[in-house]
Design an enzyme around this catalytic site. Structure first.
Site, PDB file in Angstrom:
ATOM      1  CG  ASP A  85      62.330  36.733 -18.013  1.00  0.00           C
ATOM      2  OD1 ASP A  85      62.432  37.559 -18.931  1.00  0.00           O
ATOM      3  OD2 ASP A  85      63.035  35.708 -17.941  1.00  0.00           O
ATOM      4  CG  HIS A 121      65.907  31.880 -24.187  1.00  0.00           C
ATOM      5  ND1 HIS A 121      64.791  32.225 -24.903  1.00  0.00           N
ATOM      6  CD2 HIS A 121      66.116  32.906 -23.325  1.00  0.00           C
ATOM      7  CE1 HIS A 121      64.354  33.409 -24.502  1.00  0.00           C
ATOM      8  NE2 HIS A 121      65.134  33.847 -23.549  1.00  0.00           N
ATOM      9  N   GLY A 122      69.553  29.464 -23.145  1.00  0.00           N
ATOM     10  CA  GLY A 122      70.176  28.247 -22.626  1.00  0.00           C
ATOM     11  C   GLY A 122      71.528  27.986 -23.269  1.00  0.00           C
ATOM     12  CG  HIS A 132      65.813  37.865 -23.413  1.00  0.00           C
ATOM     13  ND1 HIS A 132      64.761  37.308 -22.736  1.00  0.00           N
ATOM     14  CD2 HIS A 132      65.612  39.201 -23.338  1.00  0.00           C
ATOM     15  CE1 HIS A 132      63.967  38.246 -22.277  1.00  0.00           C
ATOM     16  NE2 HIS A 132      64.451  39.409 -22.639  1.00  0.00           N
ATOM     17  N   GLY A 133      69.267  35.331 -23.216  1.00  0.00           N
ATOM     18  CA  GLY A 133      70.051  34.151 -23.596  1.00  0.00           C
ATOM     19  C   GLY A 133      71.547  34.345 -23.456  1.00  0.00           C
ATOM     20  CB  ALA A 134      73.616  36.536 -21.375  1.00  0.00           C
ATOM     21  CG  ASN A 173      66.906  38.852 -19.470  1.00  0.00           C
ATOM     22  OD1 ASN A 173      67.139  39.914 -18.936  1.00  0.00           O
ATOM     23  ND2 ASN A 173      65.698  38.493 -19.857  1.00  0.00           N
TER      24      ASN A 173
HETATM   25  P1  13P Z   1      69.785  32.036 -20.553  1.00  0.00           P
HETATM   26  O1  13P Z   1      69.063  30.897 -19.894  1.00  0.00           O
HETATM   27  O2  13P Z   1      70.447  31.647 -21.818  1.00  0.00           O
HETATM   28  O3  13P Z   1      70.717  32.719 -19.621  1.00  0.00           O
HETATM   29  O4  13P Z   1      68.667  33.101 -20.949  1.00  0.00           O
HETATM   30  C1  13P Z   1      67.977  33.783 -19.918  1.00  0.00           C
HETATM   31  C2  13P Z   1      66.922  34.663 -20.431  1.00  0.00           C
HETATM   32  O5  13P Z   1      67.015  35.221 -21.506  1.00  0.00           O
HETATM   33  C3  13P Z   1      65.747  34.889 -19.565  1.00  0.00           C
HETATM   34  O6  13P Z   1      64.767  35.667 -20.152  1.00  0.00           O
END
Ligand code: 13P
Length: 283
Positions: free
Chosen positions: A82, A181-182, A209-211, A231
């Site tokens: 990643d 993210h997060g 990303h950032g789901a 992700n």
């Molecule tokens: P989250 O922490 O929001 O689930 O994002 C994960 C991510 O995109 C890892 O590359």
């Protein structure tokens, strides 16, 4: 079982409107939980033992852990790097047997992102490894929830995305369409029109990303518009920590670390399984 090499599972997911989860692991219990979720669901899963997790666990140790667990499993598991900006790290993962890598030049000017991504693609393709690249930048932090808002990022331009993929030969493209993210203070709304335009112009599967914390309707809307890899990290971290907190009153008097780690592993397994099944459900 053989590791999940190649992009067949990804392109099949894109075709059927489902997605593969890309779960981030930092330690033994998370690796085991992700593998258990893949085995229980019977779905292909990407186990992401990544760049920032290497700083915690040590690259050699975490690479070996992830590869060994995936190889021993009966499930179809790809082992994916990643977010990496470092060609030496990307090369080390390719040489160790990773099935795919993410080269993240999203912080760079367009031409430099193209150059970095092309270099990674050349190295990876020589070894039969596929490459995820990124254009546009997400708000938030990859390892800690900052409650950022989408405004902190910059959205992917559809025309530039098509040009980027053609120029680099990347096999999958991570996009910024309002995702963060997060966990966030307010529910995230994706720019699904932008995602649709990107999907229409870009010939490779898209990555979201950032789901973590993303409302289910937004997530399923993204699957209908070409997202084939999703992700998830913060949601696993939260399950892990919540389990530790809940088991500690009982575990602490006896310093029962095994009970603590087992509870964390079970909690992460349940979350990973729920997400895997949701992503298999055809948005
Ligand atoms: P989250 O922490 O929001 O689930 O994002 C994960 C991510 O995109 C890892 O590359």
């Amino acid at each position: 079982m053989m590791l999940l090499y190649g992009t067949d599972a990804l392109t099949a997911a894109a075709r059927e409107g489902t997605a593969l989860p890309g779960f981030v692991a930092y330690n033994l219990e998370t690796v085991q939980a992700i593998v258990a979720a893949a085995e229980t669901s019977g779905r292909p899963v990407l186990l992401q033992a990544g760049s920032s997790a290497f700083r915690h666990a040590g690259r050699e140790a975490l690479m070996a852990l992830a590869l060994d667990a995936a190889r021993r499993s009966t499930a179809r598991i790809g082992v994916h790097l990643d977010h990496s900006r470092d060609l030496a790290e990307i090369t080390a993962c390719i040489e160790a047997g990773y099935t795919s890598v993410m080269v993240d030049g999203s912080h760079l000017p367009f031409a430099e992102n193209v150059a970095l991504t092309r270099a990674a693609v050349r190295r990876a393709h020589d070894a039969g490894v596929w490459v995820e690249a990124e254009l546009g930048a997400l708000a938030g932090d990859e390892d800690v929830s900052t409650r950022a808002t989408a405004a902190g990022g910059s959205m992917t331009d559809p025309g530039q995305a098509a040009e980027f993929v053609a120029a680099t030969g990347a096999d999958a493209l991570a996009v910024a369409v309002g995702n963060v993210h997060g966990f966030t203070a307010e529910p995230v709304r994706l720019d699904l029109d932008r995602l649709e335009r990107i999907g229409a112009l870009v010939p490779v599967p898209l990555v979201l990303h950032g789901a973590s914390g993303l409302p289910e309707a937004e997530l399923l809307g993204a699957l209908r518009r070409g997202v084939a890899k999703v992700n998830v990290n913060a949601e696993l971290r939260r399950s892990y920590l919540a389990a530790v907190v809940s088991v500690l009153p009982e575990a602490l008097p006896g310093s029962d670390t095994v009970a603590t780690w087992s509870a964390a592993r079970d909690a992460v397994t349940a979350t990973a399984l729920r997400v895997t099944e949701l992503l298999a459900s055809r948005g």
